[in-house]
Design an enzyme around this catalytic site. Structure first.
Site, mmCIF file in Angstrom:
data_model
loop_
_atom_site.group_PDB
_atom_site.id
_atom_site.type_symbol
_atom_site.label_atom_id
_atom_site.label_comp_id
_atom_site.label_asym_id
_atom_site.label_seq_id
_atom_site.Cartn_x
_atom_site.Cartn_y
_atom_site.Cartn_z
ATOM 1 C CG ASP A 52 -1.890 -0.877 -4.731
ATOM 2 O OD1 ASP A 52 -1.571 -1.559 -5.511
ATOM 3 O OD2 ASP A 52 -2.108 -1.507 -3.552
ATOM 4 C CE1 TYR A 110 5.408 0.725 -1.265
ATOM 5 C CE2 TYR A 110 7.063 -1.246 -1.103
ATOM 6 C CZ TYR A 110 5.978 -0.482 -1.722
ATOM 7 O OH TYR A 110 5.882 -0.686 -3.071
#
Length: 244
Positions: A52, A110
């Protein structure tokens, strides 16, 4: 025809995410433009997944097909020469024609970075989330273990998720502490839209005493987004590893 796999590092601060968009600065479009300039071809870059706006990557993986005969060792140098300094090609490798960065991906890791100091930092402000309230890291370590395994993470996704299924497997979930920084690290077979940032926000609520450790399992089972924590800002999130 050759199939080239790239390992890419980027600072997401100035970009509107990975995905190519006609009117907004994006990482995919910038790299495709750079490759086009050195090969003379119009290429399509396939990534392991879309990050994003504001999210960073230490080792994003993408691939493209080309008829160019540029030496593999020269490809990173050539592409980097056409890119902003906030995007770097770190490695190029010729792979079999069937390789696809997204479809072949087995695991992703992540990391969410929290600066848990009172005043934060000027230098790294775009690379971490500053939370001046002291976190109970031990409680966060206990809570994060509930996320390991296969679960329906419907309660940990943002609206607008295109995935048909919200079932994902988390292989490893850790909370690490280094000085004034707290790291939330998740390795899984895939992640829903904003899933890592919502899990991180939920763990922050545990660390602040707003959510109890033993509530986490019930929140996951409820599949209710309103029971989980808030979505933390994108600047603290990094894609650190993609495995095949």
């Amino acid at each position: 025809m050759r199939n080239i796999k790239l390992v890419i590092e980027y600072d997401g601060k100035d970009f509107n995410g990975w995905q190519k968009q006609p009117t907004k600065l994006n990482i995919q479009g910038e790299i495709e433009r750079a490759i086009g300039e050195i090969t003379g071809e119009e290429i399509e870059l396939n990534a392991s997944g879309r990050t994003d706006a504001g999210v960073h990557a230490i080792a994003q993986v993408a691939n493209f097909r080309t008829c160019s005969n540029i030496g593999i060792e020269k490809i990173p140098i050539a592409i980097n020469s056409k890119l902003k300094k906030s995007i770097r090609i770190k490695q190029a490798e010729e792979v079999d024609m069937d390789f696809h960065s997204r479809y072949r991906c087995k695991r992703k890791t992540y990391r969410y970075v929290i600066n848990n100091s009172e005043y934060g930092t000027a230098i790294y402000r775009n690379m971490e989330f500053n939370l001046p309230c002291k976190l109970d890291v031990e409680k966060m370590r206990k809570a994060i273990k509930f996320f390991e395994g296969e679960h329906d993470f419907k309660g940990f996704k943002a609206s607008g998720t295109s995935s048909k299924s919200s079932i994902r497997t988390i292989y490893s979930a850790k909370v690490l502490e280094q000085g004034e920084r707290v790291f939330i690290e998740l390795t899984g077979n895939g992640f829903l839209y904003n899933m890592v940032r919502i899990i991180a926000g939920t763990l922050v609520d545990v660390g602040l005493g707003k959510i109890q450790v033993d509530e986490i399992e019930k929140i996951i089972e409820s599949k209710d987004r309103t029971r989980a924590g808030k979505t933390l800002p994108p600047n603290g999130l990094f894609l650190v590893k993609v495995e095949y």
